[in-house]
Design an enzyme around this catalytic site. Structure first.
Site, mmCIF file in Angstrom:
data_model
loop_
_atom_site.group_PDB
_atom_site.id
_atom_site.type_symbol
_atom_site.label_atom_id
_atom_site.label_comp_id
_atom_site.label_asym_id
_atom_site.label_seq_id
_atom_site.Cartn_x
_atom_site.Cartn_y
_atom_site.Cartn_z
ATOM 1 N N HIS A 318 25.065 13.130 -17.905
ATOM 2 C CA HIS A 318 26.287 12.917 -17.134
ATOM 3 C C HIS A 318 27.328 14.001 -17.468
ATOM 4 O O HIS A 318 27.849 14.680 -16.576
ATOM 5 C CB HIS A 318 26.834 11.517 -17.442
ATOM 6 C CG HIS A 318 28.073 11.158 -16.693
ATOM 7 N ND1 HIS A 318 28.068 10.413 -15.532
ATOM 8 C CD2 HIS A 318 29.378 11.443 -16.926
ATOM 9 C CE1 HIS A 318 29.305 10.254 -15.091
ATOM 10 N NE2 HIS A 318 30.123 10.870 -15.931
ATOM 11 N N GLU A 319 27.593 14.149 -18.751
ATOM 12 C CA GLU A 319 28.590 15.148 -19.156
ATOM 13 C C GLU A 319 28.100 16.558 -18.830
ATOM 14 O O GLU A 319 28.886 17.435 -18.484
ATOM 15 C CB GLU A 319 28.922 15.021 -20.644
ATOM 16 C CG GLU A 319 29.481 13.653 -21.068
ATOM 17 C CD GLU A 319 30.676 13.181 -20.252
ATOM 18 O OE1 GLU A 319 31.448 14.038 -19.785
ATOM 19 O OE2 GLU A 319 30.816 11.951 -20.062
ATOM 20 N N HIS A 322 29.202 17.385 -15.380
ATOM 21 C CA HIS A 322 30.604 17.830 -15.377
ATOM 22 C C HIS A 322 30.704 19.274 -15.889
ATOM 23 O O HIS A 322 31.406 20.109 -15.338
ATOM 24 C CB HIS A 322 31.444 16.940 -16.306
ATOM 25 C CG HIS A 322 31.796 15.595 -15.736
ATOM 26 N ND1 HIS A 322 32.445 15.439 -14.535
ATOM 27 C CD2 HIS A 322 31.603 14.333 -16.221
ATOM 28 C CE1 HIS A 322 32.652 14.142 -14.304
ATOM 29 N NE2 HIS A 322 32.139 13.445 -15.306
ATOM 30 N N GLU A 346 33.231 13.949 -10.473
ATOM 31 C CA GLU A 346 32.324 12.840 -10.760
ATOM 32 C C GLU A 346 31.038 12.977 -9.942
ATOM 33 O O GLU A 346 29.961 12.555 -10.384
ATOM 34 C CB GLU A 346 33.037 11.511 -10.461
ATOM 35 C CG GLU A 346 32.372 10.280 -11.047
ATOM 36 C CD GLU A 346 32.514 10.158 -12.566
ATOM 37 O OE1 GLU A 346 33.260 10.959 -13.180
ATOM 38 O OE2 GLU A 346 31.867 9.267 -13.141
#
Lengths: 520, 520
Positions: A318-319, A322, A346
């Site tokens: 997830h990170e 980003h 997001e």
């Protein structure tokens, strides 16, 4: 999973209506999009207009200070001790920097330079579209900052600090009554700020103005429509899923997994996806986050549990999503080369987490890596892991929610905060309203406020209008997944072989490199 | 072992003549020193004089920015990657901060506030001595900064950057001719800056003015005297030691020592000495250093070799000595509460490294810890370890030198740089001069420039007049050791039992807490 980026030289954000951006990204429009791609050679106008040159220089100074501030913040969350005196001393450093950033970004000279540079541009032939857009963004942000008097900004910061502490206290005691009065102040303050920023445009609904802070250009009316559609489809689907007899076992997720092995596995996976470890680093922190000090230094953190491995891997992916966005922005040091919006950010994390990381092809590629990391005891098949990570289990807590129930958590919060601002829900009724909706939408009974309306930090930070960005990001990610599969028909085969470079390049080409060039 | 502190609100340093400070520290003068101790309650004057209040506030802002800059620097040296783009982006952040620090510390308003506050103070009854001293330090530093035009500061920074790169190149090639012209520029620039700072006081010798930058108040004439005495005593002593038949074996130092065990051992030792790990942290870096972000966050780094354990332990103790100084300053955020001078700082690191860490009682306490860390294979007695760490082995390299030859390395450099400034040595003759003195004083034949006059970074950084501070620190440490043993007669017994708290408290009481209250 909070985001904290060193945003170039403005506090406001430009955001497209998500669906519009994605329409522009359809495969038939690729050539047009390419043609409209940024030209990063604005030297000629810069050479001509000294006002423009001076303006850019001032904006870049502010950007550097914001980046410096991000380094201090990262250090605090990842490396620094947490003794009271140490925290206070870092606070003093951050506060001095913030004061200076405010001073430099509201410098009257900036206003004058914007005017002069705009006049220069009007009489200049051969400027690129970037220059007009840079002036447009700068003017918008500067005027917005001007509309918030220092006195109001000061009161807002003070309230946020007080409310945050009060929220933590109330959550620890699981007692909403301890927070209620302060929460009222938070909503009142948010309304006061939005009223100031809105200025004479009183036909803009106040909640839409609040949304604009986080997802510029996205009105409440459009979100109502969008979220309504999602909720309408999702609630029956959830019921169907929960009633299904086919329930994947979550056994593959649980056991004993050495942290070190998980860290290395996560690093290997996120690097394979396209995170550039030479221009960043991966650390451990209480709450996973991504922080950019420049496209050449974008760091991510994750957290690991010895008993469950998926949280750590998913958090890192997830990170990493980003971070890949931040790493692939141009490094002009200007707002035009910052992320389009929170929702768009997001979309990048969720694209990788869900549309790659929850897919069957991905686990065909990654399951052997699990075995290599955790040893032969880990005897599950890719299909079993795929089933386990996709399990649907309704619960109270948003940050632990699965893909299917997560949107409902967001919609619940959205409805409550919008209704408070519109005067339809009283602050005193928040817990009652919250628990009713949890039962109705997700089917669970909230038994204490700490599992209910006290679980999120956002309102105490005056981030009212923030929650919707999570679901907008989720929707955008799905739209990106739809269009990337048109452009890369063998998407699934590539994922299964661990060939992610074309996928990352597509995102960079379609999203990252454009920064804020397109507005909503 | 370079020092890099976030110095409060001024770039200049106040320094006493070392011997004078130490006379004041004699045990018979304890009560006087105590009586003159700082009173940190200057509220009454601060309440009265708005100019003083505004001045303090401006100075503190500069301090916070300097501390922020230190965080960026620490991150760069310890955590950040070293790709070219990453380094460049950090450079831009540091440079923006430096520009701002310059802008804020040379603000004309500061000059006016100093005048007004000084007048206010003159007509105010009941001010503490701190206030007068704060104004004195501030005035001195402000005026000094004013005497360096921005144009000169810019040229100096540019030369330093160029010279540093050129030095690294010449050292790698071990070819002085590649550096000679640039070194000439460095000495010329240092002279130009010293001439500007000296202003109309042309009776101050230029080299003394340069020394003042690093050890304020210490003239070349006094150093000549001091270093002459040391050299006169040391050269025959060194000869005698080298001719002695009693040579300790260095076998206890060498073997195979896991890094992890060394790190833990070093942490245990330095914490026992008095380093406060709750207000700092210990990391690993290429060159050990100490960096303070405030007394509440003072970090040290060390480096470890698998083949030799003493370097890591000694480096940690050394940096721990620096760190204890910084941790025990008052946290006013003003220069008055910063370290007295570089020499005084070095006295703190060397006191612990040499007068504690090279003593027999220390190894009676610490040798069992070596056994606990390195296992039963480590079968040496405290006496054997004590002998090994105190071995004297003349060599080319200053940073690897033992206690006995180290002073001669410093004296050599001091003589050369002083003679260059005084026009007695030509830049072209530096290698010849260097090698002659090495032979004469330390008895070794330098075979290549990289082992000789190209080994140190200092001159390329325009730090001319810096080297003497190492030996002044060494002398001060010896004086402190002399006086602490009068005040704490069972010093050795305490060390042997690992009871260091009274020793640290003595240093805090006699040195740390005074900051720059006493001038030379």
């Amino acid at each position: 999973i909070a985001l904290a980026f060193a945003r170039p030289s403005s506090t406001a954000r430009t955001t497209p209506a998500v669906s519009k951006v994605c329409r522009e990204m359809s495969s038939t429009a690729v050539e047009d999009t390419m043609a409209a791609a940024p030209e990063t050679t604005p030297e000629s106008f810069e050479d001509t207009s000294s006002a423009y040159r001076d303006l850019i220089s001032k904006l870049r100074t502010v950007t550097q200070l914001q980046r410096a501030s991000a380094v201090l913040s990262y250090d605090q969350h990842v490396f620094m001790g947490n003794s009271e005196r140490t925290v206070a001393s870092r606070g003093a450093q951050m506060s001095a920097l913030a004061g200076l950033i405010h001073e430099k970004s509201t410098d009257k000279a900036i206003g004058e330079l914007i005017e002069t540079a705009s006049a220069d541009l009007a009489s200049f032939d051969g400027a690129t579209s970037d220059e007009a857009r840079i002036l447009e963004i700068t003017k918008r942000d500067y005027e917005k900052n001007e509309r918030i008097p220092s006195e109001l900004a000061g009161r807002k910061a003070a309230l946020s600090s007080k409310a945050n502490a009060q929220w933590a206290k109330a959550r620890a005691a699981s007692d909403y009554s301890l927070f209620q009065d302060t929460l009222k102040e938070c909503f009142d303050m948010a309304a006061e700020v939005a009223t100031a920023v809105r200025g004479e445009n009183t036909d803009v609904p106040l909640y839409t103005q609040m949304l604009d802070e986080f997802e510029t250009g996205m009105p409440a009316s459009r979100i109502n429509e969008l979220f309504g559609t999602i909720q309408e489809a999702l609630v029956p689907l959830l019921t169907k899923v929960l009633q299904s007899e086919s329930k994947p076992s979550v056994a593959p997720l649980n056991g004993h997994f050495p942290i070190k092995a998980q860290e290395e596995l996560s690093r290997e996976i996120v690097t394979a996806l396209g995170y550039d470890g030479d221009h960043g680093r991966i650390d451990v922190s209480v709450h996973p986050f991504t922080m950019s000090f420049s496209p050449a230094d974008v760091r991510i953190t994750s957290r690991f549990s010895e008993k469950e491995w998926y949280q750590g891997v998913a958090g890192t992916i997830h990170e990493g999503g980003h971070a890949m966005y931040e790493q692939n922005l141009n490094d002009s040091g200007l707002s035009i080369d910052s992320a389009l919006s929170l929702g768009c950010h997001e979309s990048q994390s969720l694209f990788w987490e869900r549309h790659v990381g929850l897919s069957k092809p991905f686990w065909k590629w990654a399951t052997p890596k699990l075995k290599a990391s955790f040893g032969d005891d880990f005897g599950y098949s890719p299909e079993e892991v795929y089933g386990a990570v996709n399990n649907v289990t309704p619960g109270f807590i948003r940050v632990e929610a699965d893909e299917l129930t997560y949107p409902l958590h967001v919609i619940l919060r959205y409805n409550i905060e919008r209704d408070i601002i519109e005067g339809k829900v009283d602050i005193a009724d928040v817990p009652k309203k919250w628990n009713e909706m949890m039962k109705e939408m997700i089917g669970v009974d909230v038994e204490k406020d700490s599992d209910g309306c006290l679980q999120d930090v956002h309102w105490s930070m005056l981030a009212i209008g923030y929650f919707p960005t999570y679901l907008l990001g989720s929707a955008t990610a799905a739209q990106l997944a739809h269009y990337i599969k048109k452009d890369i028909p063998d998407f699934d085969e590539k994922v299964e072989k661990g060939e992610f470079s074309e996928i990352k390049a597509w995102l960079t080409n379609k999203v990252h490199r454009h920064g804020q060039r397109y507005k909503s």
